[in-house]
Write a protein that holds these residues in place. Sequence first.
Motif, PDB file in Angstrom:
ATOM      1  N   UNK A  10      61.359  37.252  47.826  1.00 53.33           N
ATOM      2  CA  UNK A  10      59.991  37.412  48.315  1.00 53.33           C
ATOM      3  C   UNK A  10      59.186  38.360  47.431  1.00 53.33           C
ATOM      4  N   UNK A  11      59.817  39.409  46.950  1.00 50.13           N
ATOM      5  CA  UNK A  11      59.132  40.325  46.041  1.00 50.13           C
ATOM      6  C   UNK A  11      58.754  39.607  44.749  1.00 50.13           C
ATOM      7  N   UNK A  12      59.629  38.731  44.289  1.00 47.70           N
ATOM      8  CA  UNK A  12      59.335  37.957  43.082  1.00 47.70           C
ATOM      9  C   UNK A  12      58.203  36.958  43.314  1.00 47.70           C
ATOM     10  N   UNK A  13      58.127  36.422  44.525  1.00 49.98           N
ATOM     11  CA  UNK A  13      57.010  35.537  44.879  1.00 49.98           C
ATOM     12  C   UNK A  13      55.694  36.290  44.759  1.00 49.98           C
ATOM     13  N   UNK A  20      75.484  35.546  30.434  1.00 49.92           N
ATOM     14  CA  UNK A  20      74.875  36.256  29.305  1.00 49.92           C
ATOM     15  C   UNK A  20      73.945  37.401  29.714  1.00 49.92           C
ATOM     16  N   UNK A  21      73.688  37.554  31.004  1.00 50.57           N
ATOM     17  CA  UNK A  21      72.809  38.627  31.443  1.00 50.57           C
ATOM     18  C   UNK A  21      71.337  38.257  31.334  1.00 50.57           C
ATOM     19  N   UNK A  22      70.495  39.267  31.135  1.00 47.88           N
ATOM     20  CA  UNK A  22      69.054  39.050  31.076  1.00 47.88           C
ATOM     21  C   UNK A  22      68.702  38.086  29.947  1.00 47.88           C
ATOM     22  N   UNK A  23      67.853  37.120  30.261  1.00 46.52           N
ATOM     23  CA  UNK A  23      67.454  36.111  29.274  1.00 46.52           C
ATOM     24  C   UNK A  23      66.209  36.601  28.547  1.00 46.52           C
ATOM     25  N   UNK A  24      66.261  36.708  27.207  1.00 47.73           N
ATOM     26  CA  UNK A  24      65.089  37.163  26.448  1.00 47.73           C
ATOM     27  C   UNK A  24      63.894  36.231  26.650  1.00 47.73           C
ATOM     28  N   UNK A  25      62.725  36.798  26.764  1.00 54.34           N
ATOM     29  CA  UNK A  25      61.514  36.010  26.952  1.00 54.34           C
ATOM     30  C   UNK A  25      61.317  35.017  25.814  1.00 54.34           C
ATOM     31  N   UNK A  26      61.737  35.393  24.620  1.00 57.76           N
ATOM     32  CA  UNK A  26      61.558  34.520  23.454  1.00 57.76           C
ATOM     33  C   UNK A  26      62.267  33.183  23.650  1.00 57.76           C
ATOM     34  N   UNK A  51      63.642  40.277  38.695  1.00 57.48           N
ATOM     35  CA  UNK A  51      63.002  41.347  39.451  1.00 57.48           C
ATOM     36  C   UNK A  51      61.490  41.188  39.315  1.00 57.48           C
ATOM     37  N   UNK A  52      60.698  41.738  40.230  1.00 62.98           N
ATOM     38  CA  UNK A  52      59.257  41.510  40.228  1.00 62.98           C
ATOM     39  C   UNK A  52      58.554  41.912  38.936  1.00 62.98           C
ATOM     40  N   UNK A  53      58.937  43.021  38.346  1.00 67.60           N
ATOM     41  CA  UNK A  53      58.306  43.459  37.096  1.00 67.60           C
ATOM     42  C   UNK A  53      58.552  42.447  35.987  1.00 67.60           C
ATOM     43  N   UNK A  54      59.791  41.958  35.891  1.00 65.10           N
ATOM     44  CA  UNK A  54      60.148  40.964  34.881  1.00 65.10           C
ATOM     45  C   UNK A  54      59.381  39.666  35.098  1.00 65.10           C
ATOM     46  N   UNK A  55      59.321  39.205  36.353  1.00 71.42           N
ATOM     47  CA  UNK A  55      58.598  37.975  36.676  1.00 71.42           C
ATOM     48  C   UNK A  55      57.134  38.102  36.271  1.00 71.42           C
ATOM     49  N   UNK A  56      56.527  39.215  36.604  1.00 71.84           N
ATOM     50  CA  UNK A  56      55.112  39.441  36.281  1.00 71.84           C
ATOM     51  C   UNK A  56      54.895  39.455  34.772  1.00 71.84           C
ATOM     52  N   UNK A  57      55.774  40.139  34.043  1.00 73.15           N
ATOM     53  CA  UNK A  57      55.635  40.236  32.583  1.00 73.15           C
ATOM     54  C   UNK A  57      55.867  38.892  31.913  1.00 73.15           C
TER      55      UNK A  57
END
Length: 316
Positions: free
Chosen positions: A219-222, A154-160, A187-193
């Motif tokens: 590692x970037x996501x960590x 399904x691709x990117x999973x919505x935060x909701x 990706x790191x931006x998504x993980x942070x958000x």
Amino acid sequence: MSDAIFPARVIICEVAPRDGFQSEDQWIPTEQKIKIIRALANTGVQSIEVTSFVHPKAIPQLKDAEEVVKGIEDLTHIKFRALVPNVKGAQRAIAAGIKKLKLMLSATDSHSLSNANCLVEEAQRGFEPIVDLAQKHNVEVGGSISVAFGCPYEGKVPLEKIVTIVDRYKKMGITEVSLADTTGMANPKQVYQYLGVLKKEFPHMTFSMHFHNTRGMALANVVAALQQGVIHFDSSVAGLGGCPYAPGATGNIATEDLVHSLEEMGIETGIHLDRIIDVAKDVRNMLGHDGGSYMLQAGPCSKLSPKPTAQEKLEK
């Protein structure tokens, strides 16, 4: 970037005996599994996911779950947990002496149908009797969300969707949820958000991260998770791992790589780097391969080459 944004110490749960071994086609003898777990327990790791109490036909590699647990029951200084898919699995795990259960849930209906043969909400409702059973036996239960950031169907999973699932976990009385990037799509931006919102919505929930390195961003996501104050991480020695129900899934972030990276940043893990590298080498030798480990390829930064002498330069 200030050092103050990072925690001083993290807690790593080693998952190779479950997530790593489950993907191996060739049978790993029970005594070998026990030997590896014992070696891991000698590295300073505090927590190990030792097996999964699934039906033997689903994952034949883990059909010896009870025997493995029995073979390590004297290691009382380690917190052992096991993955359970249903009430039957929970009953087996509790009877074997496991004191912490981890639930198995997908973020998307497509992955859930492939993994559990039912939709996400139905699968999560099925956890209620497991939680009740665990409470009666004074056993901890942690929730998990596979493909939490991206689904291969399904691709990117919505935060909701993640918020809804965590809220249902909260209503069950669960206070710890593992967010798994099962196929390395985060990706790191998504993980942070995502973590920023989740920690605000659920301030009393403990979040742990389970990153696979399928696309080289683990590692970037960590680091992104560390910036949000997360201190609980899963990893797998020698970078083993993969999900049989997720096309393209590869290994987890290697424990030795994670320990090395954190310690280079001045973050304590309590794990002895040289010992965990030695275990990774043993696992690679046992299986004939690793899942992708920088420490096994290049070694730690502290491993320096001899300095060339002036005479050597002249001879060249």
